[in-house]
Motif scaffolding. Structure first.
Motif, short mmCIF file in Angstrom:
data_model
loop_
_atom_site.label_atom_id
_atom_site.label_comp_id
_atom_site.label_asym_id
_atom_site.label_seq_id
_atom_site.Cartn_x
_atom_site.Cartn_y
_atom_site.Cartn_z
N PHE A 102 0.87 -1.26 -0.02
CA PHE A 102 -0.05 0.09 -0.13
C PHE A 102 0.71 1.30 0.07
O PHE A 102 0.58 1.79 0.45
CB PHE A 102 -0.57 0.18 1.23
N ASP A 103 2.09 1.30 -1.11
CA ASP A 103 2.49 2.46 -0.55
C ASP A 103 3.08 3.01 -1.69
O ASP A 103 4.27 3.05 -2.69
CB ASP A 103 3.92 2.46 0.01
N ALA A 104 1.93 2.50 -3.32
CA ALA A 104 2.03 3.15 -4.68
C ALA A 104 2.44 4.25 -4.23
O ALA A 104 3.44 5.11 -6.30
CB ALA A 104 0.95 3.13 -5.35
N ALA A 105 2.57 5.89 -3.21
CA ALA A 105 3.16 6.53 -3.77
C ALA A 105 4.38 6.86 -3.52
O ALA A 105 4.98 8.20 -4.09
CB ALA A 105 2.21 7.82 -2.87
N GLU B 196 5.12 2.77 -7.42
CA GLU B 196 4.01 1.90 -8.30
C GLU B 196 4.73 0.72 -8.93
O GLU B 196 6.46 0.66 -9.62
CB GLU B 196 3.62 2.38 -9.09
N PRO B 197 4.44 -1.05 -8.40
CA PRO B 197 5.44 -1.70 -9.27
C PRO B 197 5.71 -1.95 -10.36
O PRO B 197 4.78 -1.50 -10.77
CB PRO B 197 4.48 -3.15 -8.49
N LEU B 198 6.54 -2.40 -10.56
CA LEU B 198 6.79 -2.64 -12.32
C LEU B 198 5.93 -3.59 -12.75
O LEU B 198 5.15 -4.76 -12.32
CB LEU B 198 7.83 -3.49 -12.25
N HIS B 199 5.34 -2.67 -13.76
CA HIS B 199 3.89 -2.53 -14.31
C HIS B 199 4.59 -4.35 -15.48
O HIS B 199 6.06 -4.20 -16.32
CB HIS B 199 3.97 -1.75 -15.64
N PRO B 200 3.79 -5.63 -15.76
CA PRO B 200 3.85 -6.60 -16.56
C PRO B 200 4.74 -5.85 -18.11
O PRO B 200 5.67 -6.00 -18.05
CB PRO B 200 3.19 -7.20 -16.02
N GLN B 201 3.55 -5.35 -17.98
CA GLN B 201 4.65 -4.85 -19.70
C GLN B 201 5.85 -4.23 -19.66
O GLN B 201 6.27 -3.63 -20.45
CB GLN B 201 3.39 -3.86 -20.12
N ALA B 202 6.16 -3.47 -18.72
CA ALA B 202 7.53 -2.41 -18.29
C ALA B 202 8.66 -3.28 -18.31
O ALA B 202 9.98 -3.42 -19.24
CB ALA B 202 7.07 -1.75 -17.50
N ASN C 201 0.69 9.27 12.58
CA ASN C 201 0.33 8.82 10.81
C ASN C 201 0.04 7.95 10.05
O ASN C 201 1.64 7.30 10.00
CB ASN C 201 0.76 10.49 10.44
N VAL C 202 -0.40 7.85 9.24
CA VAL C 202 -0.65 6.89 8.32
C VAL C 202 -1.01 6.81 6.87
O VAL C 202 -2.00 7.95 6.78
CB VAL C 202 -1.56 5.69 8.23
N ARG C 203 0.47 6.93 6.10
CA ARG C 203 -0.42 7.33 4.49
C ARG C 203 -0.58 6.06 3.59
O ARG C 203 -0.27 4.73 3.44
CB ARG C 203 0.61 8.02 3.42
N VAL C 204 -1.71 5.73 3.33
CA VAL C 204 -1.89 4.52 2.39
C VAL C 204 -2.15 4.81 0.89
O VAL C 204 -3.16 5.78 0.62
CB VAL C 204 -3.59 3.73 2.79
N SER C 205 -1.41 4.17 -0.09
CA SER C 205 -1.61 4.85 -1.27
C SER C 205 -1.63 3.73 -2.28
O SER C 205 -0.85 2.57 -2.38
CB SER C 205 -0.28 5.53 -1.88
N LEU C 206 -2.77 3.15 -2.86
CA LEU C 206 -3.03 1.75 -3.13
C LEU C 206 -2.61 1.54 -4.81
O LEU C 206 -2.76 2.59 -5.59
CB LEU C 206 -4.62 1.55 -3.52
N PRO C 207 -1.23 0.63 -5.00
CA PRO C 207 -1.64 0.36 -6.28
C PRO C 207 -2.22 0.00 -7.34
O PRO C 207 -3.05 -0.34 -6.95
CB PRO C 207 -0.39 -1.00 -6.20
N GLN C 208 -2.02 0.05 -8.41
CA GLN C 208 -2.71 -0.94 -9.28
C GLN C 208 -3.07 -2.36 -9.08
O GLN C 208 -2.29 -2.67 -8.66
CB GLN C 208 -2.51 -1.02 -10.80
N GLY C 209 -4.53 -2.22 -9.43
CA GLY C 209 -4.71 -4.08 -8.60
C GLY C 209 -5.25 -3.71 -7.44
O GLY C 209 -5.66 -5.10 -6.78
N ALA C 210 -4.61 -3.44 -6.75
CA ALA C 210 -4.41 -3.86 -4.85
C ALA C 210 -6.14 -3.88 -4.78
O ALA C 210 -7.56 -3.74 -5.94
CB ALA C 210 -4.36 -2.34 -4.34
N SER C 211 -5.92 -5.22 -3.48
CA SER C 211 -7.63 -5.96 -3.82
C SER C 211 -8.17 -5.88 -2.76
O SER C 211 -8.09 -5.26 -2.41
CB SER C 211 -6.91 -7.28 -4.03
#
Lengths: 89, 378
Positions: B4-7, B10-16, B342-352
């Motif tokens: 939860f730390d996309a900010a 962001e994890p490497l996209h499979p196409q990248a 303080n907590v920062r939640v930042s959701l990556p693509q596909g976060a469930s």
């Protein structure tokens, strides 16, 4: 926005209680304030002495969340602040 | 592990990943040379430039690749100030910009320039009236405003700020690191910066876009790479992968941003219901789709992050105890909100949604235990 209020407001009323939180890291100064604010009468002033920079922002924020009144923050000669809070209820 | 730390990244996209591996084999040669493999590398580089330009609303010849988003900001700020020295030496910036903007402003100040920092309201939105007034002041060379805040997600009024800047004849630099690929590109900027690893590309690729007609001069020793804007040999394979990631992200983002935004809404709604004495921070509506920040009263941020890590959540914080400087985040300070716990939640693509549910399930007890350990009676 944070503001360093000067002595104009609230200087007429001396604190009824001083909490020495110098050297203590947040959230300890705020925990001490929350624990002890009821020791002063309603409308009484608590002065929190703190030198963690987070306290400078967090004590006024605590006042807003808990509906108490942040009167002013005075810089201390040796570093840190005396943060004055009025008990509202 | 629920990431939860996309900010932060962001994890490497499979196409990248696919594009990177392919480009390592065919895009390694020096794109500035004339032989076959060099021409191949140059073609890949220019194709990536065209695609990234299109996604950011720019022309290919306006786009340069840097070594990072931070370097793009440094070059964008200092290069525009340098190019506009005759107009004056005033820089206007919001108080909640990324540290790369504030550090560049610091150098400018040490070099004899002046910096006017515009405050923000409780939700983190820049004071637009003060911003407008500041850019009108004589001698203003540049104004900076982020597209959305990296810590609290609040979207800035870039279109309005751009109109004010245009009226004053002042170029506007927009740091779009948190929105590139996730939201439609902003408009009205003179300089735009972004960072590929925030949109699922690899690290080591930043983007500096200088609009045609904007005065810009390199603050560094000159080099003939990247239209003389960025020194050093381009990382062609990483740039190709960055373009692939942006293409994929932009294609998915219409749907995916709405889904992530609904998860963020759920967190914003549920956390104050489940946990007493919590302040949810930032604008509830005008915000980046993937970021939500809250502060828990009487809780040490570091203790909470450690517990979350043990429970399998990768999350970051703006509290001072989690920063190398031991100062709270300048963003939270400028907003006048609670900085501890303080907590920062930042959701990556596909976060469930299941991971978000689990987060909401474990958080209340965790906060309760930390408060009890600190002797807080609730």
């Amino acid at each position: 926005m944070t503001s360093r209020q000067t002595a104009a407001e609230g200087s007429t009323q001396p604190p009824a209680l001083t909490i020495d939180a110098l050297g203590k890291k947040c959230p300890i100064p705020i925990i001490m304030l929350a624990e002890q604010i009821n020791q002063v009468p309603r409308n009484g002033i608590v002065s929190v002495l703190a030198d963690d920079p987070a306290a400078f922002t967090d004590i006024p924020a605590w006042c807003r969340l808990k509906s108490h009144h942040h009167v002013a923050s005075y810089e201390l000669p040796g570093g840190g602040w005396a943060i004055h809070v009025r008990r509202n209820y | 592990m629920a990431y939860f730390d996309a900010a932060s990244t962001e994890p490497l996209h499979p196409q990248a990943r696919e594009a990177l591996i392919a480009a390592l084999d065919v895009g390694w040669a020096d794109p500035a040379r004339l032989y076959g493999p060099a021409r191949r590398a140059r073609m890949l580089l220019e194709q990536a430039r065209t695609e990234i330009a299109e996604a950011l609303g720019a022309r290919p010849d306006e786009v340069s690749f840097t070594a990072s988003g931070t370097q793009a900001v440094h070059l964008g700020v200092l290069g525009t100030l340098h190019g506009r020295r005759r107009a004056g030496r005033r820089l206007v910036t919001s108080a909640v910009e990324h540290s790369s903007v504030l550090h560049a402003a610091g150098i400018h100040e040490r070099d004899g320039g002046s910096v006017e920092t515009i405050g923000v309201g409780r939700t983190g939105v820049v004071d637009l009236a003060a911003f407008g007034e500041a850019v009108l002041a004589g001698g203003t060379a540049l104004a900076c405003l982020q597209s959305a805040n990296h810590e609290v997600g609040t979207v800035q009024p870039v279109a309005e700020a751009a109109a004010l800047c245009a009226g004053a004849g002042v170029p506007l630099l927009v740091d779009a690191a948190q929105t590139a690929g996730r939201m439609p590109p902003p408009d009205g900027w003179s300089v735009l910066t972004a960072s590929a690893h925030k949109w699922g590309g690899p690290a080591g690729v930043g983007v500096l876009v200088v609009r045609k007609g904007t005065r810009w001069r390199t603050p560094l020793p000159e080099d003939d790479r990247e239209r003389r804007r960025v020194p050093g040999f381009e990382n062609v394979p990483a740039i190709v992968a960055a373009a692939a990631a942006l293409r994929a992200m932009a294609a998915e983002s219409a749907q995916e941003s709405a889904r992530l935004s609904a998860l963020v809404d759920r967190i914003r709604r549920e956390v104050p219901r489940l946990v007493p004495d919590v302040e949810v921070i930032g604008d509830p509506v005008a915000r980046a789709p993937h970021i939500v920040t809250f502060s828990c009263l009487y809780v040490e941020g570091e203790a909470l992050l450690t517990e979350l890590d043990k429970a399998g959540f990768a999350i970051s914080s703006g509290s001072s105890c989690t920063a190398s400087t031991l100062r709270p985040s300048h963003v939270l300070e400028a907003m006048g909100v609670l900085t501890h716990g303080n907590v920062r939640v930042s959701l990556p693509q596909g976060a469930s949604g299941t991971d978000v549910d689990r987060f909401l399930a474990v958080l209340p007890d965790m906060v309760k235990r930390i408060r009890e350990d600190a002797g807080v009676r609730t």
